[in-house]
Scaffold this active site. Sequence first.
Site, PDB file in Angstrom:
ATOM      1  N   ASP A  48       5.441  -5.752  20.191  1.00  0.00           N
ATOM      2  CA  ASP A  48       5.013  -4.697  21.104  1.00  0.00           C
ATOM      3  C   ASP A  48       5.671  -4.926  22.460  1.00  0.00           C
ATOM      4  O   ASP A  48       5.735  -6.062  22.938  1.00  0.00           O
ATOM      5  CB  ASP A  48       3.482  -4.726  21.233  1.00  0.00           C
ATOM      6  CG  ASP A  48       2.933  -3.477  21.897  1.00  0.00           C
ATOM      7  OD1 ASP A  48       3.277  -3.240  23.077  1.00  0.00           O
ATOM      8  OD2 ASP A  48       2.162  -2.752  21.254  1.00  0.00           O
ATOM      9  N   ILE A  49       6.151  -3.860  23.092  1.00  0.00           N
ATOM     10  CA  ILE A  49       6.821  -4.025  24.388  1.00  0.00           C
ATOM     11  C   ILE A  49       5.827  -4.216  25.540  1.00  0.00           C
ATOM     12  O   ILE A  49       6.226  -4.613  26.631  1.00  0.00           O
ATOM     13  CB  ILE A  49       7.782  -2.855  24.710  1.00  0.00           C
ATOM     14  CG1 ILE A  49       7.040  -1.536  24.785  1.00  0.00           C
ATOM     15  CG2 ILE A  49       8.920  -2.815  23.698  1.00  0.00           C
ATOM     16  CD1 ILE A  49       7.893  -0.397  25.344  1.00  0.00           C
ATOM     17  N   ASN A  88      -5.601   2.484  15.569  1.00  0.00           N
ATOM     18  CA  ASN A  88      -6.221   3.581  16.311  1.00  0.00           C
ATOM     19  C   ASN A  88      -5.895   4.893  15.606  1.00  0.00           C
ATOM     20  O   ASN A  88      -4.782   5.068  15.111  1.00  0.00           O
ATOM     21  CB  ASN A  88      -5.682   3.619  17.746  1.00  0.00           C
ATOM     22  CG  ASN A  88      -5.907   2.309  18.476  1.00  0.00           C
ATOM     23  OD1 ASN A  88      -6.951   1.698  18.357  1.00  0.00           O
ATOM     24  ND2 ASN A  88      -4.908   1.878  19.219  1.00  0.00           N
ATOM     25  N   HIS A 130      -1.754  -2.863  14.996  1.00  0.00           N
ATOM     26  CA  HIS A 130      -1.466  -3.891  15.991  1.00  0.00           C
ATOM     27  C   HIS A 130      -2.014  -5.204  15.443  1.00  0.00           C
ATOM     28  O   HIS A 130      -3.210  -5.289  15.148  1.00  0.00           O
ATOM     29  CB  HIS A 130      -2.200  -3.612  17.315  1.00  0.00           C
ATOM     30  CG  HIS A 130      -1.806  -2.341  17.975  1.00  0.00           C
ATOM     31  ND1 HIS A 130      -0.970  -2.313  19.072  1.00  0.00           N
ATOM     32  CD2 HIS A 130      -2.155  -1.054  17.718  1.00  0.00           C
ATOM     33  CE1 HIS A 130      -0.820  -1.064  19.458  1.00  0.00           C
ATOM     34  NE2 HIS A 130      -1.526  -0.280  18.660  1.00  0.00           N
ATOM     35  N   HIS A 174       0.140   3.091  12.479  1.00  0.00           N
ATOM     36  CA  HIS A 174       0.582   1.732  12.764  1.00  0.00           C
ATOM     37  C   HIS A 174      -0.612   0.819  12.991  1.00  0.00           C
ATOM     38  O   HIS A 174      -1.708   1.262  13.316  1.00  0.00           O
ATOM     39  CB  HIS A 174       1.518   1.679  13.975  1.00  0.00           C
ATOM     40  CG  HIS A 174       0.918   2.173  15.252  1.00  0.00           C
ATOM     41  ND1 HIS A 174       0.728   3.515  15.521  1.00  0.00           N
ATOM     42  CD2 HIS A 174       0.479   1.500  16.348  1.00  0.00           C
ATOM     43  CE1 HIS A 174       0.198   3.650  16.722  1.00  0.00           C
ATOM     44  NE2 HIS A 174       0.026   2.442  17.251  1.00  0.00           N
TER      45      HIS A 174
END
Length: 114
Positions: A30-31, A87, A102, A100
Site C-alpha cells: 500500500d502506498i 471494505n 488489506h 481488494h
Amino acid sequence: MEDCLFCRIARKEIPAKIVYEDEEILAFKDINPVAPVHLLFIPKKHISTFFDLEPGDELVIGRLHRAVVQVAREMGLEEQGFRLVANCQEGGGQLIFHLHYHLIAGRPLQWPPG
C-alpha cells in the site's frame, strides 16, 4: 474496467511494489501504509464490490485467501498474526471500486478498528 486504478496496476501500466503474483491474483504494498506491513491483495479480474461477485468467482476468492496465507507465512507473520480487512461500498470505507483486501500487521492492532 479501463480506468480502474487496480486494473491498471494489474496490467503493469502503473508501477507497484509487487510482493505476490500468479495468473489470477496480485499483491502489492500500500502506498499509504497504516502499519509496518500493509499489503493489498486483488483479483486481476475486475470485480467492483462483493455485491458484484458472479457464479464461479468463489474460486478466485478462495485463491485470494490462499495467497494471503502464503505471503503471511513467507513474511513470518504466522505467530504474531495479521488483520485482513475488506471494505465494501462508500459507507463501508471503500475508496477504490475494485474488490481488494488489506493485510495489516507489524504492530499491535486494537478493536474495534474504526
